[in-house]
Design a protein around this motif. Structure first.
Motif, PDB file in Angstrom:
ATOM      1  N   ARG A 116      23.364 -77.174 -33.913  1.00 34.90           N
ATOM      2  CA  ARG A 116      24.450 -78.051 -33.443  1.00 34.90           C
ATOM      3  C   ARG A 116      24.339 -79.441 -34.057  1.00 34.90           C
ATOM      4  O   ARG A 116      25.349 -80.049 -34.436  1.00 34.90           O
ATOM      5  CB  ARG A 116      24.430 -78.146 -31.917  1.00 34.90           C
ATOM      6  N   SER A 117      23.131 -79.964 -34.174  1.00 38.01           N
ATOM      7  CA  SER A 117      22.933 -81.291 -34.740  1.00 38.01           C
ATOM      8  C   SER A 117      23.379 -81.339 -36.201  1.00 38.01           C
ATOM      9  O   SER A 117      24.093 -82.268 -36.620  1.00 38.01           O
ATOM     10  CB  SER A 117      21.464 -81.691 -34.630  1.00 38.01           C
ATOM     11  N   ALA A 145      27.184 -81.122 -36.520  1.00 38.22           N
ATOM     12  CA  ALA A 145      27.822 -82.392 -36.173  1.00 38.22           C
ATOM     13  C   ALA A 145      27.702 -83.396 -37.317  1.00 38.22           C
ATOM     14  O   ALA A 145      28.652 -84.120 -37.632  1.00 38.22           O
ATOM     15  CB  ALA A 145      27.205 -82.958 -34.891  1.00 38.22           C
ATOM     16  N   GLU A 146      26.537 -83.448 -37.956  1.00 34.09           N
ATOM     17  CA  GLU A 146      26.350 -84.351 -39.094  1.00 34.09           C
ATOM     18  C   GLU A 146      27.278 -83.967 -40.241  1.00 34.09           C
ATOM     19  O   GLU A 146      27.890 -84.838 -40.884  1.00 34.09           O
ATOM     20  CB  GLU A 146      24.895 -84.320 -39.553  1.00 34.09           C
ATOM     21  N   GLN A 179      30.107 -82.475 -40.042  1.00 40.19           N
ATOM     22  CA  GLN A 179      31.482 -82.805 -39.676  1.00 40.19           C
ATOM     23  C   GLN A 179      31.751 -84.297 -39.862  1.00 40.19           C
ATOM     24  O   GLN A 179      32.826 -84.696 -40.329  1.00 40.19           O
ATOM     25  CB  GLN A 179      31.758 -82.392 -38.229  1.00 40.19           C
ATOM     26  N   THR A 180      30.781 -85.127 -39.525  1.00 40.19           N
ATOM     27  CA  THR A 180      30.935 -86.564 -39.719  1.00 40.19           C
ATOM     28  C   THR A 180      31.077 -86.895 -41.204  1.00 40.19           C
ATOM     29  O   THR A 180      31.866 -87.771 -41.588  1.00 40.19           O
ATOM     30  CB  THR A 180      29.734 -87.317 -39.125  1.00 40.19           C
ATOM     31  N   TRP A 211      33.711 -75.213 -35.890  1.00 35.38           N
ATOM     32  CA  TRP A 211      33.340 -76.321 -36.768  1.00 35.38           C
ATOM     33  C   TRP A 211      34.152 -76.255 -38.057  1.00 35.38           C
ATOM     34  O   TRP A 211      34.532 -75.183 -38.516  1.00 35.38           O
ATOM     35  CB  TRP A 211      31.850 -76.277 -37.082  1.00 35.38           C
TER      36      TRP A 211
END
Length: 256
Positions: free
Chosen positions: A91-92, A95-96, A98-99, A128
């Motif tokens: 998940r981490s 998220a990175e 996606q940023t 995602w």
């Protein structure tokens, strides 16, 4: 023509750590690359080990301004050493990615075993933006053909094979003691990105090098893999004139 991605570390890991990825984005664009692979281990991290969202977002905007799309490479594994899903790390990293605005996020496999639940992995990967790929590593765990056969067979059996693709690293198979051509023939249907490099040296003294233009073994591996997927340059460029060397290899891999 085939999209060519330049992996940031091709400009030298120490140089990227010192100057930052942003220093090499204009160069990657100028030599004809379509994409740029951001290496998580070469990004500045805080005391808690996290990468600033502002840094990632700014890098993503810079790449877009130069017409490059992003690959986000993380050393995180899908499976821990005991064969369980590493949900927190997954998940981490997603998220990175996606940023950053990445098109592809690339994981290592880790300790996948045949009894791991493919449905649980597929559920983690849903929703995602980036396409999730798993790369063969340089160690026997996470780099064996049998593991990747088992992984994709399990995904097929569970009906969730579309949730995950593969980054095929030509050179890494040799580190893991596998034959790249046999791996290409077995895994080609799942390959969506190719890391291009050859290997020189023996044992612990192996290192990545540019494939020779007349390397029949490397050419046979490329021929066995899909011809329409991006190809990443991961071998080091000539430090004397990296721009000229990068341009030469970008043009060669587009046509290879």
């Amino acid at each position: 023509m085939t999209d060519i991605v330049i992996v940031a570390s091709a400009f030298g890991a120490a140089q990227v750590l010192e100057q930052g990825h942003h220093a090499y984005v204009p160069l990657a664009a100028s030599v004809g690359a379509a994409g740029f692979e951001v290496r998580r281990e070469l990004l500045p991290a805080g005391l808690d080990g996290t990468v600033s969202a502002d840094v990632l977002a700014a890098l993503g905007r810079l790449m877009a301004a130069y017409g490059l799309w992003a690959v986000y490479s993380t050393p995180a594994t899908l499976y821990s050493h005991d064969g369980t899903l590493d949900a927190v790390a997954i998940r981490s990293a997603l998220a990175e990615a996606q940023t950053l605005g990445a098109r592809i996020v690339k994981f290592q496999l880790g300790g996948f075993a045949g009894d791991a639940s493919p449905e649980a992995l597929a559920q983690l990967l849903q929703g995602w933006r980036a396409r999730v790929l798993v790369e063969n590593g340089q160690q026997a765990v996470g780099g064996s053909l049998s593991q990747f056969r088992g992984l994709f067979a399990a995904l097929e059996e569970a009906g969730v094979a579309d949730m995950l693709g593969m980054t095929f690293d030509v050179g890494n198979w040799e580190w893991a003691g596998e034959t790249p051509l046999a791996c290409a023939q077995a895994l080609a249907p799942y390959v969506e990105y190719i890391h291009c490099k050859s290997v020189a040296g023996e044992g612990a003294r192996r290192f990545a090098v540019a494939p020779a233009g007349n390397d029949a073994r490397f050419a046979a591996v490329l021929a066995a893999l899909p011809g329409d997927v991006p190809r990443g340059i991961e071998f080091p460029f000539n430090a004397v004139d990296p721009a000229a060397d990068a341009h030469q290899h970008v043009m060669w891999l587009k046509a290879a």
